[in-house]
Design an enzyme around this catalytic site. Sequence first.
Site, short mmCIF file in Angstrom:
data_model
loop_
_atom_site.label_atom_id
_atom_site.label_comp_id
_atom_site.label_asym_id
_atom_site.label_seq_id
_atom_site.Cartn_x
_atom_site.Cartn_y
_atom_site.Cartn_z
N ASP A 1 54.69 156.37 78.10
CA ASP A 1 53.99 155.47 77.19
C ASP A 1 53.05 154.64 78.05
O ASP A 1 53.49 153.76 78.79
CB ASP A 1 55.01 154.58 76.45
CG ASP A 1 54.32 153.50 75.60
OD1 ASP A 1 53.08 153.48 75.53
OD2 ASP A 1 55.05 152.68 75.01
N LYS B 1 43.42 149.84 79.02
CA LYS B 1 43.46 150.84 77.95
C LYS B 1 42.38 150.57 76.89
O LYS B 1 41.88 151.49 76.27
CB LYS B 1 44.85 150.81 77.31
CG LYS B 1 45.10 151.87 76.26
CD LYS B 1 46.55 151.82 75.83
CE LYS B 1 46.88 152.78 74.72
NZ LYS B 1 48.32 152.71 74.38
N GLU C 1 51.06 157.96 69.49
CA GLU C 1 52.18 157.02 69.61
C GLU C 1 53.07 156.99 68.36
O GLU C 1 54.30 157.05 68.49
CB GLU C 1 51.65 155.62 69.94
CG GLU C 1 51.16 155.54 71.39
CD GLU C 1 50.22 154.37 71.66
OE1 GLU C 1 50.11 153.48 70.79
OE2 GLU C 1 49.60 154.35 72.73
N ASP D 1 53.35 149.11 64.44
CA ASP D 1 53.42 148.90 65.89
C ASP D 1 52.70 147.60 66.26
O ASP D 1 51.47 147.54 66.28
CB ASP D 1 52.77 150.10 66.59
CG ASP D 1 52.83 149.99 68.12
OD1 ASP D 1 53.15 148.90 68.65
OD2 ASP D 1 52.56 150.99 68.79
P1 ADP Z 1 52.03 147.34 74.25
O1 ADP Z 1 52.40 148.45 73.34
O2 ADP Z 1 50.80 146.61 73.81
O3 ADP Z 1 51.97 147.75 75.68
P2 ADP Z 1 54.74 146.18 74.00
O4 ADP Z 1 55.22 147.02 72.90
O5 ADP Z 1 55.36 146.37 75.32
O6 ADP Z 1 53.16 146.20 74.13
O7 ADP Z 1 54.93 144.65 73.52
C1 ADP Z 1 54.73 143.58 74.37
C2 ADP Z 1 54.84 142.29 73.58
O8 ADP Z 1 56.15 142.17 73.02
C3 ADP Z 1 54.62 141.06 74.43
O9 ADP Z 1 53.73 140.20 73.78
C4 ADP Z 1 56.01 140.45 74.50
O10 ADP Z 1 55.97 139.04 74.63
C5 ADP Z 1 56.58 140.84 73.15
N1 ADP Z 1 58.05 140.74 73.08
C6 ADP Z 1 58.95 141.34 73.89
N2 ADP Z 1 60.21 140.99 73.53
C7 ADP Z 1 60.10 140.15 72.47
C8 ADP Z 1 61.04 139.42 71.65
N3 ADP Z 1 62.35 139.49 71.86
N4 ADP Z 1 60.55 138.65 70.65
C9 ADP Z 1 59.23 138.58 70.44
N5 ADP Z 1 58.30 139.22 71.16
C10 ADP Z 1 58.72 139.99 72.18
MG MG Z 2 52.79 150.24 72.66
#
Ligand code: ADP
Ligand code: MG
Length: 618
Positions: free
Chosen positions: A23, A87, A187, A211
Amino acid sequence: MAKIGINIATGSLQQEEIIVGIDLGTTNSLVAIIHPDTKQPVALKEHNTSSLVPSVIHFDEAGNITVGEEAKKKLISEPQNTIFSAKRLMGKSYNDIKQNASFFSYKVIDDNTESLVKVQVGNKFYSPVDLSSFILKELKQRAEHILKTPVNKAVITVPAYFNDAQRQATRDAGKLAGLDVLRIVNEPTAASLAYGLGLHKEDEKTIAVYDLGGGTFDISILKISNGIFEVLSTNGDTYLGGDDIDNAIVKFWIQQSGINEEDLRANKELTQAIRLKAEEAKIYLSGNNSFEGELNGDKLTITKEQFNTLIQPLVDKTVTCCSNALKDASLKVKDIDVVVMVGGSTRVPLVKESIGHFFGKPVNDTVNPDEVVALGAAIQADILAGNNKDFLLLDITPLSLGIETMGGLMDVLIPRNSKIPNKAARQYTTYKDGQGGMKIAVYQGERDMIKDNRKLAEFNLTGIPGMPAGMPKVEVSFLINADGILVVKAKELRSGVEQSIEVKSQFSLSDEDVEKMLLDSITHAKDDIATRALVEARTEAEQLLETTEKFIQKNAALLSKQELMETAAAMQALQLSITMEDKDLIHTKVEELNDISRPYAERIMDQAVSLAMKGKAI
Ligand code: ADP
Ligand code: MG
């Protein structure tokens, strides 16, 4: 993990290669595999750490590159040298992103043209493909370190709305990182797979994949039938995510505590610290009713109620997008069978509740939302490894594909909007007596005359045996694989002569371009490559030691004392070489051990074979 066997013919080691799922996220990236024992997908991580690698790249003065958690720490203090959200730049020109230029705190080159963007760090320029390749390289190395085996093959996920250029850019980044990208997967499709949706042929479902990540929001409506995934519609907001939630909390605290906004902006360390505190509070509030923290003597508090009020507008925006996505797919809420939660920000209870409420059913959130996409990619990798053959992923051809026939006419073999993967074949013949060759010219487009369409490729089928006109039967077949790569084959059926050509996506880099970039990356990243070579040599050595050990244990009785002693000595020497920083030494010791074991390995294999043959009539 990887299976290793001794090749009966050569006595050398053979290895079954592992395919990983990746991912490559805007905020975080990670790698997953199917666990060899449990057969379940798992995200790779070092003991006691997170599986997530922040998609952040830091360049220091000397040109050294760090990726991940360490680089993330430099985001605020060294904004010019620290690249995040690469990205968002994939496959984009400056014109595409100029409205959001202020979002990037690093230097995106403004050449005001349609050509692809570059990022400037110091006096060097990097394309988004280069930047993504740094992240992928890091992921590859981590995986190799954890799995103790070389990792060369991967499935990489991209958003469903990525166009050809962005998909090809992702593929090129993989290639630059030394990965053979077997498949680019959407995705939302990967997330559905991780929930086991579409893994059975009889599954017929309409799925909404919601998402909400760090900086982007995507809603995709998918339809699965006959093991085929079809994207019915996508919607979202490319500048809405967890970062906005963090910023909302920061703003709230500024108002509450009377921190001076100007002072804050001037103090980068404080800005970074308060942002991190906000993220901490947000994550804490996913499981608790109020947060209390402290920063430089200032008390920072927020209750869940206050938090929910803050983020309600953000959540409402995503609901509007969901509603638009349904409209575009000509569906009603009741047509959706399953709602899947993806992305770290869906951990926020208000998000889950609101989305469940909108769709009128509880959402699926049992799989870790940070990992679900990578886990699905690992499942797809497993399918590609041949473990689930009657399973395909669907896409659609944007333009008709065909060949030139007599008089410059376009003869369409695969009409536009056909499902991918796809194949079609048609028979043609010669128009002259004794005609020994036939030109096959491949075009893309909707017009009747080929001169109005776009030429993709051309080749000659030669060696057709002399026959009267109209006698040869030349079958031209088009095969589009699931990546959208077209293979055109021409075969004269009476004689069997055939010829084929591979047509790459119209946006793709030529092999020369990729090669040139590879060369560049070699000259610029000598150290990087040296380290990788050493890691690979060590991994190979460790595997050889393990295999030899097992072989000896099993076959000790069949070996002479001399052979056993020599082997033990060579193993010891190899073990020692692993501890030194010298890949050539390791290679030499590997060869020495191989030279000792090869003769007896062959002997024992031969015995086994002749035993097995005894008594059998041939
Ligand atoms: P991407 O797909 O954009 O790479 P992710 O799916 O990894 O991103 O999501 C990252 C986001 O999720 C960040 O903003 C992070 O702060 C948030 N996040 C992670 N854990 C939690 C949680 N327990 N509660 C709320 N937000 C969260
Ligand atoms: Mg993602």
